[in-house]
Design an enzyme around this catalytic site. Structure first.
Site, PDB file in Angstrom:
ATOM      1  N   ASN A   9       0.873  -1.186   0.000  1.00 55.55           N
ATOM      2  CA  ASN A   9       0.000   0.000   0.000  1.00 55.55           C
ATOM      3  C   ASN A   9       0.906   1.230   0.000  1.00 55.55           C
ATOM      4  O   ASN A   9       1.549   1.528   1.001  1.00 55.55           O
ATOM      5  CB  ASN A   9      -0.889  -0.018   1.257  1.00 55.55           C
ATOM      6  N   LYS A  11       0.048   4.332  -0.249  1.00 54.95           N
ATOM      7  CA  LYS A  11      -0.571   5.537   0.345  1.00 54.95           C
ATOM      8  C   LYS A  11      -0.309   6.750  -0.563  1.00 54.95           C
ATOM      9  O   LYS A  11      -0.280   6.598  -1.781  1.00 54.95           O
ATOM     10  CB  LYS A  11      -0.041   5.765   1.758  1.00 54.95           C
ATOM     11  N   HIS A  96      -9.458   1.380   4.659  1.00 56.94           N
ATOM     12  CA  HIS A  96      -8.165   1.490   5.342  1.00 56.94           C
ATOM     13  C   HIS A  96      -8.330   2.429   6.531  1.00 56.94           C
ATOM     14  O   HIS A  96      -9.072   3.416   6.465  1.00 56.94           O
ATOM     15  CB  HIS A  96      -7.102   2.021   4.368  1.00 56.94           C
ATOM     16  N   GLU A  98      -6.656   4.756   7.667  1.00 54.62           N
ATOM     17  CA  GLU A  98      -6.398   6.184   7.405  1.00 54.62           C
ATOM     18  C   GLU A  98      -7.609   6.837   6.745  1.00 54.62           C
ATOM     19  O   GLU A  98      -7.927   7.997   7.014  1.00 54.62           O
ATOM     20  CB  GLU A  98      -5.117   6.338   6.561  1.00 54.62           C
ATOM     21  N   GLU A 168      -5.582  -5.016  10.366  1.00 56.40           N
ATOM     22  CA  GLU A 168      -4.472  -4.105  10.625  1.00 56.40           C
ATOM     23  C   GLU A 168      -4.742  -3.311  11.906  1.00 56.40           C
ATOM     24  O   GLU A 168      -5.512  -2.331  11.869  1.00 56.40           O
ATOM     25  CB  GLU A 168      -4.324  -3.105   9.481  1.00 56.40           C
ATOM     26  N   GLY A 174       2.550   1.891  10.599  1.00 54.97           N
ATOM     27  CA  GLY A 174       3.534   2.961  10.430  1.00 54.97           C
ATOM     28  C   GLY A 174       4.228   3.357  11.722  1.00 54.97           C
ATOM     29  O   GLY A 174       4.896   4.384  11.784  1.00 54.97           O
ATOM     30  N   SER A 213       3.351  -2.546  10.253  1.00 56.87           N
ATOM     31  CA  SER A 213       4.803  -2.623  10.452  1.00 56.87           C
ATOM     32  C   SER A 213       5.402  -3.970  10.037  1.00 56.87           C
ATOM     33  O   SER A 213       6.326  -4.481  10.679  1.00 56.87           O
ATOM     34  CB  SER A 213       5.173  -2.282  11.894  1.00 56.87           C
TER      35      SER A 213
END
Ligand code: PEP
Length: 251
Positions: A9, A11, A96, A98, A168, A174, A213
């Site tokens: 991904n 992003k 996702h 985010e 996730e 991250g 991660s």
């Protein structure tokens, strides 16, 4: 047997020129992955989808990071399913964390998108996962169950067979703060049990990815879990060497 899946991904990273360079460099990796029964893919920004599709091996999965559920209309800034299909894009990340966090992507909205994608013969990668406070309160399973039940509501067994789910935990995305392999297996196994309850035996066919991660050094441990069928990888998928390392460590 579920085929392993490694999906990067990207992003909001990479100019189209950088995406093109990566796509060209990734060509031999796709052949290697296929020889080892692994599906390989990346999710670039909208602006790089066509470039990656054109310059990568045909076997490379090229996924969008989002889509609107309506076909067309007054939705400024959005991209529709027919627009993706015109470029040969048939995989899309949905929900996702985010997008859930910054763009108010609710479980209900994810459900509309997933239904529209499946009706169009496309593959949604439905992302779920809890925040640090939910994890620390011991409420991960209730939270993830709600995401799965609402996000996948009103779908049939036949419709979900090609679906991919990615678990996730937000606190590990991250941050370099990994969920343990035990947590990954526990929650991915739990997700499969919910899928089994909703859709029966087809749950054994649905691929469940772990993300958060994941790096070349730890990917093998996650993929050795019985219910983890692959990885959704952000940071470590951006550089070709690291992407290659992810693949080579699960061959
Ligand atoms: C992600 O973006 O889905 C992700 C898991 O990111 P990272 O690998 O950087 O934690």
């Amino acid at each position: 047997m579920r085929r392993k899946l490694l999906l990067g991904n990207w992003k909001m990273n990479k100019l189209s020129s950088e995406a093109k360079e990566f796509a060209v460099q990734s060509k031999p990796l796709v052949a290697l992955a296929q020889k080892n029964n692994i599906d390989l893919g990346v999710a670039p920004t909208y602006l790089s989808l066509a470039t990656v599709k054109e310059n990568a091996d045909k076997g490379m999965i090229v996924a969008a990071q989002n889509v609107h559920f309506k076909e067309s209309g007054a939705y400024t800034g959005e991209v529709s399913i027919p627009m993706l299909k015109e470029f040969g894009i048939d995989w899309v990340l949905i929900g996702h964390s985010e997008r859930r966090g910054y763009d108010n992507e609710t479980n209900e909205k994810c459900n509309l998108k997933i239904k529209a994608l499946i009706e169009n013969g496309m593959v949604p990668v439905y992302c779920c996962g809890e925040s640090l406070s939910t994890f620390e309160a011991g409420q991960t399973k209730e939270f993830v169950e709600q995401q799965i039940r609402v996000g996948l509501a009103d779908l049939t067994k036949e419709q979900v067979k090609d679906l991919v789910v990615a678990y996730e935990p937000i606190w590990s995305i991250g941050t370099g703060k990994n969920a343990s392999v035990e947590i990954a297996q526990d929650i991915c196994g739990f997700v499969r049990s919910i899928l089994r309850d909703m859709f029966g035996e087809v749950a054994e066919k649905i691929r469940i990815l772990y993300g958060g991660s994941v790096k070349p050094e730890n990917i093998k441990a996650y993929l050795s879990c019985p219910d983890v069928d692959g990885a959704l990888v952000g940071g470590a998928s951006l550089k070709i060497d690291s992407y290659e390392g992810l693949l080579k460590n699960i061959l």
